[in-house]
Motif scaffolding. Structure first.
Motif, short mmCIF file in Angstrom:
data_model
loop_
_atom_site.label_atom_id
_atom_site.label_comp_id
_atom_site.label_asym_id
_atom_site.label_seq_id
_atom_site.Cartn_x
_atom_site.Cartn_y
_atom_site.Cartn_z
N GLU A 28 -13.08 -4.48 -12.42
CA GLU A 28 -12.22 -3.76 -13.35
C GLU A 28 -11.82 -2.39 -13.39
OE1 GLU A 28 -10.76 -5.62 -16.08
OE2 GLU A 28 -11.41 -7.37 -14.42
N VAL A 29 -12.75 -1.69 -12.68
CA VAL A 29 -12.52 -0.19 -12.72
C VAL A 29 -11.55 0.04 -11.54
CG1 VAL A 29 -13.59 2.12 -11.85
CG2 VAL A 29 -15.01 0.53 -13.39
N TYR A 30 -11.65 -0.62 -10.44
CA TYR A 30 -10.55 -0.63 -9.57
C TYR A 30 -9.18 -0.95 -9.88
CZ TYR A 30 -13.70 0.51 -5.38
OH TYR A 30 -14.43 1.15 -4.65
N GLY A 31 -9.31 -2.13 -11.00
CA GLY A 31 -7.90 -2.40 -11.30
C GLY A 31 -7.24 -1.42 -12.25
N GLN A 32 -8.07 -0.42 -12.63
CA GLN A 32 -7.10 0.57 -13.29
C GLN A 32 -6.42 1.75 -12.35
OE1 GLN A 32 -9.80 2.46 -16.26
NE2 GLN A 32 -10.40 0.64 -16.89
N ALA A 33 -6.92 1.76 -10.98
CA ALA A 33 -6.14 2.52 -10.08
C ALA A 33 -5.25 1.95 -9.38
CB ALA A 33 -7.46 2.99 -8.94
N ARG A 34 -4.17 1.61 -10.15
CA ARG A 34 -3.01 0.96 -9.62
C ARG A 34 -2.19 1.94 -8.69
NH1 ARG A 34 -3.43 -0.22 -15.07
NH2 ARG A 34 -3.90 -2.35 -15.60
N ILE A 35 -1.53 1.12 -7.83
CA ILE A 35 -0.60 2.08 -6.55
C ILE A 35 0.59 1.40 -6.92
CG2 ILE A 35 -0.68 2.83 -4.35
CD1 ILE A 35 -3.44 2.12 -3.92
N PRO A 36 1.57 2.25 -6.87
CA PRO A 36 2.90 1.64 -6.76
C PRO A 36 3.28 1.21 -5.40
CG PRO A 36 2.92 3.98 -6.93
CD PRO A 36 1.66 3.45 -6.98
N ASP A 37 4.41 0.52 -5.13
CA ASP A 37 4.98 -0.06 -4.01
C ASP A 37 5.12 1.24 -3.00
OD1 ASP A 37 6.01 -1.00 -1.72
OD2 ASP A 37 7.30 -2.57 -2.69
N PRO A 38 4.37 1.65 -1.89
CA PRO A 38 4.77 2.54 -1.02
C PRO A 38 6.14 2.66 -0.43
CG PRO A 38 2.99 1.09 0.18
CD PRO A 38 3.32 0.58 -1.51
N ALA A 39 6.71 1.49 -0.28
CA ALA A 39 7.93 1.36 0.33
C ALA A 39 9.17 1.75 -0.52
CB ALA A 39 8.27 -0.23 0.67
N VAL A 40 8.78 1.80 -2.01
CA VAL A 40 9.69 2.28 -3.14
C VAL A 40 9.45 3.82 -3.18
CG1 VAL A 40 10.21 2.19 -5.36
CG2 VAL A 40 9.94 0.17 -4.26
N THR A 41 8.19 4.40 -3.31
CA THR A 41 7.77 5.81 -3.86
C THR A 41 7.44 6.51 -2.62
OG1 THR A 41 5.43 5.07 -3.77
CG2 THR A 41 6.62 4.61 -5.81
N GLY A 42 7.21 5.89 -1.41
CA GLY A 42 6.82 6.86 -0.22
C GLY A 42 5.49 6.79 -0.24
N TRP A 43 5.02 7.13 1.02
CA TRP A 43 3.43 6.96 1.25
C TRP A 43 2.60 8.11 0.40
CZ3 TRP A 43 -0.03 10.31 3.49
CH2 TRP A 43 0.49 11.58 4.20
N ARG A 44 3.12 9.11 0.37
CA ARG A 44 2.48 10.37 -0.12
C ARG A 44 2.26 9.97 -1.86
NH1 ARG A 44 2.12 16.24 2.26
NH2 ARG A 44 1.70 16.51 -0.05
N ASP A 45 3.42 9.48 -2.36
CA ASP A 45 3.15 9.28 -3.85
C ASP A 45 2.33 8.12 -4.01
OD1 ASP A 45 4.94 11.51 -4.45
OD2 ASP A 45 6.79 9.91 -4.77
N ALA A 46 2.24 7.15 -3.16
CA ALA A 46 1.50 6.02 -3.23
C ALA A 46 0.00 6.45 -3.41
CB ALA A 46 1.87 4.87 -2.49
N ALA A 47 -0.27 7.27 -2.08
CA ALA A 47 -1.64 7.76 -2.03
C ALA A 47 -2.07 8.57 -3.17
CB ALA A 47 -1.81 8.46 -0.61
N ALA A 48 -1.07 9.42 -3.54
CA ALA A 48 -1.58 10.36 -4.60
C ALA A 48 -1.84 9.43 -5.94
CB ALA A 48 -0.40 11.50 -5.07
N ALA A 49 -1.22 8.44 -6.23
CA ALA A 49 -1.26 7.65 -7.32
C ALA A 49 -2.58 6.92 -7.34
CB ALA A 49 -0.14 6.60 -7.70
N PHE A 50 -3.08 6.52 -6.13
CA PHE A 50 -4.34 5.95 -6.11
C PHE A 50 -5.46 6.94 -6.29
CE2 PHE A 50 -8.09 5.98 -3.20
CZ PHE A 50 -8.69 4.77 -3.49
N ALA A 51 -5.28 8.31 -5.83
CA ALA A 51 -6.23 9.10 -6.05
C ALA A 51 -6.56 9.41 -7.60
CB ALA A 51 -6.13 10.51 -5.30
N TYR A 52 -5.37 9.77 -8.17
CA TYR A 52 -5.47 10.14 -9.56
C TYR A 52 -5.87 8.78 -10.19
CZ TYR A 52 -2.49 14.22 -8.70
OH TYR A 52 -2.11 15.40 -8.15
N GLY A 53 -5.60 7.41 -9.92
CA GLY A 53 -5.81 6.60 -10.75
C GLY A 53 -7.38 6.09 -10.75
N LEU A 54 -7.85 6.39 -9.50
CA LEU A 54 -9.22 6.27 -9.32
C LEU A 54 -10.10 7.46 -9.96
CD1 LEU A 54 -11.66 4.46 -8.05
CD2 LEU A 54 -11.41 5.93 -6.14
#
Length: 242
Positions: free
Chosen positions: A80-106
């Motif tokens: 459930e904790v991992y479920g809160q670390a949502r990542i957008p589709d990197p094909a849409v946002t780009g790899w850096r934004d997706a990676a950053a979203a993971f870090a911030y979310g976790l």
């Protein structure tokens, strides 16, 4: 039956059959939600099947219909904790934004559920949320241009930074409290002792004096931002080298 390693995952067991008259009315979702509420308010040491059953107004037998033991329950709450670390589709946002979203979310999920730091890395993360997040993160780094084992290394570097930066933050918050007022009160109490302890280190003492004017909540966010951007810049530079 336990595996040779002594560990059996809740995710490898068959899901409970459709509810029958003999099966307790509690759902897995209810049990997990109550367990997380108990962990959030009282911490890891307070979690027991008996205490969770009392919180749910049910006996421990009802819980054992869904999980064989406490370890399986911890697998469920960790996912459930991992479920809160949502990542957008990197094909849409780009790899850096997706990676950053993971870090911030976790980071956000760990700060909300500080007990989770004792579970991450201590048990395999085989749940659907963890696998989905991991797959999307790997897709992001693959989109960036990482291949083979460097794909694993890039993902591990980001995860290591996120955990390494957040775990001491959780310890700090557990010590001083979770509001800015709590942090200021703690620093006010420790300041005279700092002046004595750091008397032979004037530069360090000057840095401590500067902390008196810092908004600790904002400073923690900025520190995490600085490190995260540095990690992503470093990974991007590594790609250019190869």
């Amino acid at each position: 039956m336990p595996s040779k390693t002594g560990f059996t995952s809740v995710w490898s067991r068959e899901a409970p059959a459709k509810r029958t008259r003999e099966q307790p009315s509690l759902s897995r979702e209810q049990i997990v939600r109550a367990a997380m509420e108990l962990l959030d308010t009282e911490g890891m040491d307070a979690l027991s099947m008996r205490k969770l059953g009392a919180r749910l107004g049910s006996g421990a037998t009802s819980i054992y219909w869904h999980v064989a033991n406490k370890e399986e329950l911890l697998e469920l709450v960790l996912d459930e904790v991992y479920g809160q670390a949502r990542i957008p589709d990197p094909a849409v946002t780009g790899w850096r934004d997706a990676a950053a979203a993971f870090a911030y979310g976790l980071r956000s999920a760990i700060l909300e559920h500080p007990w989770s730091v004792t579970l991450i890395g201590a048990m395999p993360s085989l749940g659907p949320n963890a696998l989905a997040v991991g797959t999307t993160l790997m897709n992001a780094f693959e989109l960036a241009g990482f291949t083979g084992m460097t794909l694993e290394y890039a993902s591990a570097s980001l995860l290591s930074y996120t955990l390494g930066a957040t775990m001491p933050e959780v310890s700090w918050l557990n010590t001083v409290g979770r509001s800015s007022a709590d942090a200021e009160e703690w620093m006010k109490a420790i300041r005279p002792q700092l002046r004595v302890a750091a008397a032979d280190y004037p530069k360090l003492l000057a840095r401590y004096e500067d902390y008196e004017r810092i908004d600790f909540s904002r400073a923690r966010h900025l520190a995490f931002d600085f490190g995260l951007i540095s990690i992503l810049d470093g990974l991007e530079a590594r790609l250019r080298q190869t």
